[in-house]
Design an enzyme around this catalytic site. Structure first.
Site, short mmCIF file in Angstrom:
data_model
loop_
_atom_site.label_atom_id
_atom_site.label_comp_id
_atom_site.label_asym_id
_atom_site.label_seq_id
_atom_site.Cartn_x
_atom_site.Cartn_y
_atom_site.Cartn_z
N GLY A 46 34.63 35.58 40.54
CA GLY A 46 34.86 35.06 42.01
C GLY A 46 33.46 36.61 41.93
O GLY A 46 32.43 36.40 42.22
N SER A 47 34.42 36.79 43.79
CA SER A 47 33.85 38.03 44.90
C SER A 47 32.01 38.36 44.94
O SER A 47 31.93 39.03 45.32
CB SER A 47 34.97 38.01 46.12
OG SER A 47 35.48 37.26 46.59
N THR A 48 33.01 39.14 43.35
CA THR A 48 31.98 40.39 42.96
C THR A 48 30.38 40.06 42.84
O THR A 48 29.63 40.39 42.46
CB THR A 48 32.48 41.27 41.51
OG1 THR A 48 32.69 40.05 40.70
CG2 THR A 48 33.59 42.24 42.09
N SER A 49 30.85 38.68 42.48
CA SER A 49 28.73 37.78 42.47
C SER A 49 28.72 37.63 43.60
O SER A 49 27.59 37.70 43.71
CB SER A 49 29.33 36.61 41.77
OG SER A 49 28.00 35.79 41.21
N LYS A 50 29.19 37.71 44.46
CA LYS A 50 28.64 37.60 45.53
C LYS A 50 26.96 38.23 46.22
O LYS A 50 26.64 38.35 47.32
CB LYS A 50 29.73 37.99 47.16
CG LYS A 50 30.17 36.64 47.06
CD LYS A 50 31.49 37.33 47.77
CE LYS A 50 32.59 35.38 48.62
NZ LYS A 50 33.85 35.93 49.23
#
Length: 355
Positions: free
Chosen positions: A69-73
């Site tokens: 999820g958003s940690t991959s951003k």
């Protein structure tokens, strides 16, 4: 041992409080890749190994994978900045919906039209803004950087049963569709284990150099002489300048303008990222529930420690800052004191979030 015990206790409290299925913590030395603590819950008592099922005996931080999820951003942002597609102040008009590949994408909550900088896109965790930023470099470049960060590959620890996760093959039309690129940009459609995702942030903390996670500090040879294991030289993924910019943007996430303002630790500059990802359920073959996470580093100006917390399928809340954040804050606060890391002497930069 003390840090390990604190991590295990905090993780158990978080998993139990939010009635989650399981959770994991990884703590890494930013400069060497050395794993200082790794905890899973539920776990088992080695003095009574037959009291629990076989699944609880796995080191799920390396054997089990999930969509980040958003940690991959953080990988998308680093890739875009490194390739010159944007900088922290680049301006984006973020509508409530965006259509790509015949699919309508949205942010986690509905909102009016936003005017965000790239730093603001990360601080507010906008999926739409992240998709727009990724398009400045294209799918092939993003794919290359995801590979450089180690996605879809073994960590190199040689731990039995480790899973390398999954990165769709851009050259395989059965794996790469019209929506794969935008989906990967904000952290769905790929899978990682907990050590891998901690290592990604450690790369940013280590001025853009990816170190192989190091599980064994050393060993005694046949003559009883202690020999330390070799520290990997590392591989450069992004420049020191890009890594520094991303760290400053991660500090915006824990500021009053970001999604994790409760993650500040007195005396230290902290940078990090929240994540709430749809959770793939192998039993049903589809998405069911969420993975809530927070990954961060301190002191952000020269990180000594990087820590990830992932809580899988929480029942009473899904926000990464709410579910995983308190566990991170408790363990990181202890770890900084335990490792005698000096407090920050400078203030975080104030990057513009809106325009």
């Amino acid at each position: 041992k003390d840090l390990q015990a604190v991590a295990e206790k905090a993780l158990k409290e978080g998993v139990d409080f939010y009635k989650a299925d399981k959770g994991g913590i990884g703590v890494i030395d930013a400069s060497t890749g050395e794993i200082l603590a790794i905890a899973n819950y539920p776990t088992f008592d080695p003095n009574n190994p037959f009291a629990t099922d076989d699944k609880s005996k796995r080191n799920t931080a390396v054997t089990d994978v999930f969509e980040p999820g958003s940690t991959s951003k953080v990988m998308t942002m680093a890739s875009v900045i490194e390739e010159g597609g944007a900088n922290a102040g680049t301006q984006y008009t973020v509508e409530n919906r965006i259509s790509r590949g015949g699919t309508s994408f949205k942010d986690y909550v509905d909102h009016p039209t936003l005017r965000l900088t790239l730093a603001g896109v990360l601080a507010k965790s906008s999926n739409i803004g992240t998709i727009m930023a990724s398009e400045s470099i294209g799918e092939k470049k993003l794919y290359e950087y995801l590979q450089k960060f180690g996605i879809g590959q073994s960590t190199g620890m040689n731990f039995p049963g480790e899973s390398g996760g999954k990165l769709p093959d851009i050259n395989n039309e059965n794996e790469w569709s019209d929506t794969t690129f935008p989906t990967l940009a904000f952290g769905q459609g790929l899978s990682v284990n907990a050590v891998q995702t901690t290592s990604v942030f450690a790369t940013i903390a280590n001025d853009g150099v990816r170190m192989l996670p190091r599980l064994i500090a050393g060993y005694s040879n046949t003559e009883g002489v202690y020999e330390p294991t070799m520290i990997d030289e590392g591989v450069r993924v992004v420049s020191p300048e890009t890594a520094k910019t991303v760290r400053e943007m991660l500090e915006g996430v824990v500021s009053e303008d970001g999604t994790a303002k409760n993650m500040q630790i007195p005396g230290y500059r902290v940078g990090g990222k929240t994540g709430t990802a749809n959770r793939y359920d192998e039993a049903t073959g589809g998405y069911s529930g969420y993975t809530s996470s927070f990954i961060g580093m301190a002191p952000a100006e020269k990180p000594a420690l990087v820590m990830s917390v992932s809580i899988h399928n929480p029942k009473t809340s899904t926000y990464g800052s709410v579910v995983a954040g308190p566990v991170f804050k408790k363990v990181m606060t202890y770890a900084l004191a335990h490792k005698k890391v000096p407090p920050s002497t400078t203030k975080p930069p104030k990057l513009p979030v809106e325009w």
